[in-house]
Design an enzyme around this catalytic site. Structure first.
Site, PDB file in Angstrom:
ATOM      1  N   HIS A  21       1.014  -1.234   0.093  1.00 33.78           N
ATOM      2  CA  HIS A  21       0.078   0.049  -0.169  1.00 33.78           C
ATOM      3  C   HIS A  21       0.736   1.612  -0.169  1.00 33.78           C
ATOM      4  O   HIS A  21       1.620   1.232   1.079  1.00 33.78           O
ATOM      5  CB  HIS A  21      -1.079  -0.014   0.730  1.00 33.78           C
TER       6      HIS A  21
ATOM      7  N   TYR B 131     -10.478   4.662   5.933  1.00 34.63           N
ATOM      8  CA  TYR B 131     -10.491   5.458   7.305  1.00 34.63           C
ATOM      9  C   TYR B 131     -11.752   5.988   7.238  1.00 34.63           C
ATOM     10  O   TYR B 131     -11.627   7.312   6.531  1.00 34.63           O
ATOM     11  CB  TYR B 131      -9.828   5.945   8.342  1.00 34.63           C
TER      12      TYR B 131
ATOM     13  N   PRO C 160      -6.867   0.041  17.988  1.00 34.07           N
ATOM     14  CA  PRO C 160      -6.265  -0.531  16.887  1.00 34.07           C
ATOM     15  C   PRO C 160      -5.942   0.764  15.338  1.00 34.07           C
ATOM     16  O   PRO C 160      -5.641   0.329  14.178  1.00 34.07           O
ATOM     17  CB  PRO C 160      -7.270  -1.222  15.930  1.00 34.07           C
TER      18      PRO C 160
ATOM     19  N   LYS D 222      -0.824  -0.032  14.370  1.00 36.27           N
ATOM     20  CA  LYS D 222       0.088   0.165  15.383  1.00 36.27           C
ATOM     21  C   LYS D 222       1.248  -0.791  16.641  1.00 36.27           C
ATOM     22  O   LYS D 222       2.156  -1.583  17.037  1.00 36.27           O
ATOM     23  CB  LYS D 222       1.046   1.333  15.904  1.00 36.27           C
TER      24      LYS D 222
ATOM     25  N   TYR E 281       2.725   6.956   9.340  1.00 41.17           N
ATOM     26  CA  TYR E 281       1.968   5.658   9.520  1.00 41.17           C
ATOM     27  C   TYR E 281       2.203   4.738   8.866  1.00 41.17           C
ATOM     28  O   TYR E 281       2.457   3.280   9.419  1.00 41.17           O
ATOM     29  CB  TYR E 281       0.530   5.841   8.564  1.00 41.17           C
TER      30      TYR E 281
END
Length: 389
Positions: free
Chosen positions: A72, A200, A292, A296, A384
């Site tokens: 990704h 998200y 979540p 991480k 991220y």
């Protein structure tokens, strides 16, 4: 029995540490409370930071991950009918890898069995003795008899409810915790993901996440009440609610199907300090838990393993204790930054029960600042894909 290192917990962090040590000729025994099948039956996230991918390769267990994982280069953030993409490669030069934690754990078990390293399953009554001395040992029950392993060091990789953290006296450790007033209801299905990257979504009805395990298996989540039970939600109820929390354009592309698994996970932030007491070292969920949001959990465990592995290697190969002496300091410095990112992302994307109009406007401003500001996107992406070890 004697081993240089005893690893308590046969999940991915304990197995990764064991495999890394084995390749350096350092003997380690893994003690696991459950069966292998039970461990492999756990459903967990599968977004891997660059650092964890590098450790898997260093451990010699990356072939299947490299062949089957999905790379990704960014992620999508939605709010209402609006959405934008944060490009990881453009902002940081790095990507993340999607590879299910179950598959990663299976690879580690297979590698451990192939090299003949010792793993004991269905171990009960584990007691850590002499952790604050130069001669620690672990006692336990296995196959109906009492056993003892003398060792140099003990790695506590046995999760939040394990014995390792509880072994450190309350006069020594300090615990920090934030419990969030909601959970995530997750559904796993053999359906193609709605998008090639994670989405998200901040919705007036609550948070939602569209993720994936492969191009044919998807994992979806919706924010839910802590009083809910998974069995309260039929598959149809879940899919209907998920659609309501996504932009209409995305919802229209959603492919639904029967659930393979449904479960609810509460959200909390937790850290214990220190992460070392004498010859005992805490790793992963034994020392810290993150929400979540931002994926991480497994990755923070991997950073612990990095610091402990290199500290033990320095001790055995160079007779230098600097690495293990500074383990807790180094691990916690990175952990708190990951906790901040997970907490901040959770606050930005979820609906809290006590939010007022001002809070909602601030949340919207956070999202629009991230959408419009290149520096904000770089900071988000840097966290991220994973801070350097």
């Amino acid at each position: 029995m004697r081993s240089q290192v005893v690893i308590i917990g046969g999940g991915p962090s304990g197995l990764l540490l064991g495999q890394l040590l084995h390749r350096k000729g350092i003997d380690a025994v893994v003690l696991e409370r459950k069966t292998r099948d039970y461990v492999l039956g756990r459903i967990r996230a599968g977004v891997l930071e660059t650092g964890l991918v590098t450790l898997m390769r260093e451990a010699g267990v990356a072939d299947r991950m490299d062949a089957e994982s999905i790379v990704h280069d960014g992620t999508v953030i939605a709010y209402g009918e609006d959405q934008f993409r944060v490009d990881f490669v453009e902002t940081t030069g790095e990507s993340v890898v999607v590879y299910g934690q179950t598959e990663l754990t299976r690879d580690l078990y297979d590698a451990r069995e192939a090299c003949g390293a010792k793993t004991l399953f269905e171990v009960d009554n584990v007691v850590i003795n002499g952790a604050d001395s130069d001669a620690p040992y672990v006692t336990f029950t296995h196959e109906g008899s009492e056993k003892r392993i003398d060792c140099d060091f003990i790695a506590g990789c046995d999760g939040f409810h394990g014995v390792s953290r509880q072994t450190i006296p309350l006069t020594v450790r300090t615990e920090y915790e934030k419990v969030y007033p909601f959970g995530w209801l997750g559904l796993l299905s053999d359906t193609p993901p709605v998008h090639e990257e994670l989405i998200y979504s901040n919705s007036e009805r609550g948070f939602a996440l569209c993720s994936q395990r492969s191009w044919t298996r998807s994992r979806y989540y919706i924010q839910c009440s802590l009083s809910d039970h998974a069995e309260d939600w039929s598959d149809q109820m879940f899919w209907d609610e998920l659609r309501r929390r996504l932009p209409a354009e995305t919802a229209a592309k959603l492919v639904t199907g029967p659930s393979i698994e449904k479960s609810i996970a509460p959200l909390r932030s937790f850290v214990t300090e220190p992460m070392r007491w004498g010859r005992l070292f805490l790793c992963g969920d034994a020392a810290h838990i993150v929400p979540p949001t931002g994926a991480k959990g497994l990755n923070t465990a991997a950073s612990d393993i990095h610091y402990l592995y290199h500290g033990l290697m320095q001790f055995y190969e160079e007779k230098d204790s600097e690495g293990i002496d500074r383990y807790s300091e180094k691990a916690l410095a990175r952990i708190w930054k990951a906790e901040r990112f997970s907490w901040n992302t959770t606050m930005m994307l979820h609906r809290f029960p006590d939010m007022n109009g001002f809070d909602l406007k601030m949340q919207r401003a956070d999202l629009e600042f991230l959408r419009d500001n290149a520096d904000a996107q770089r900071v988000f992406a840097t966290n991220y894909v994973g801070l350097p070890f």
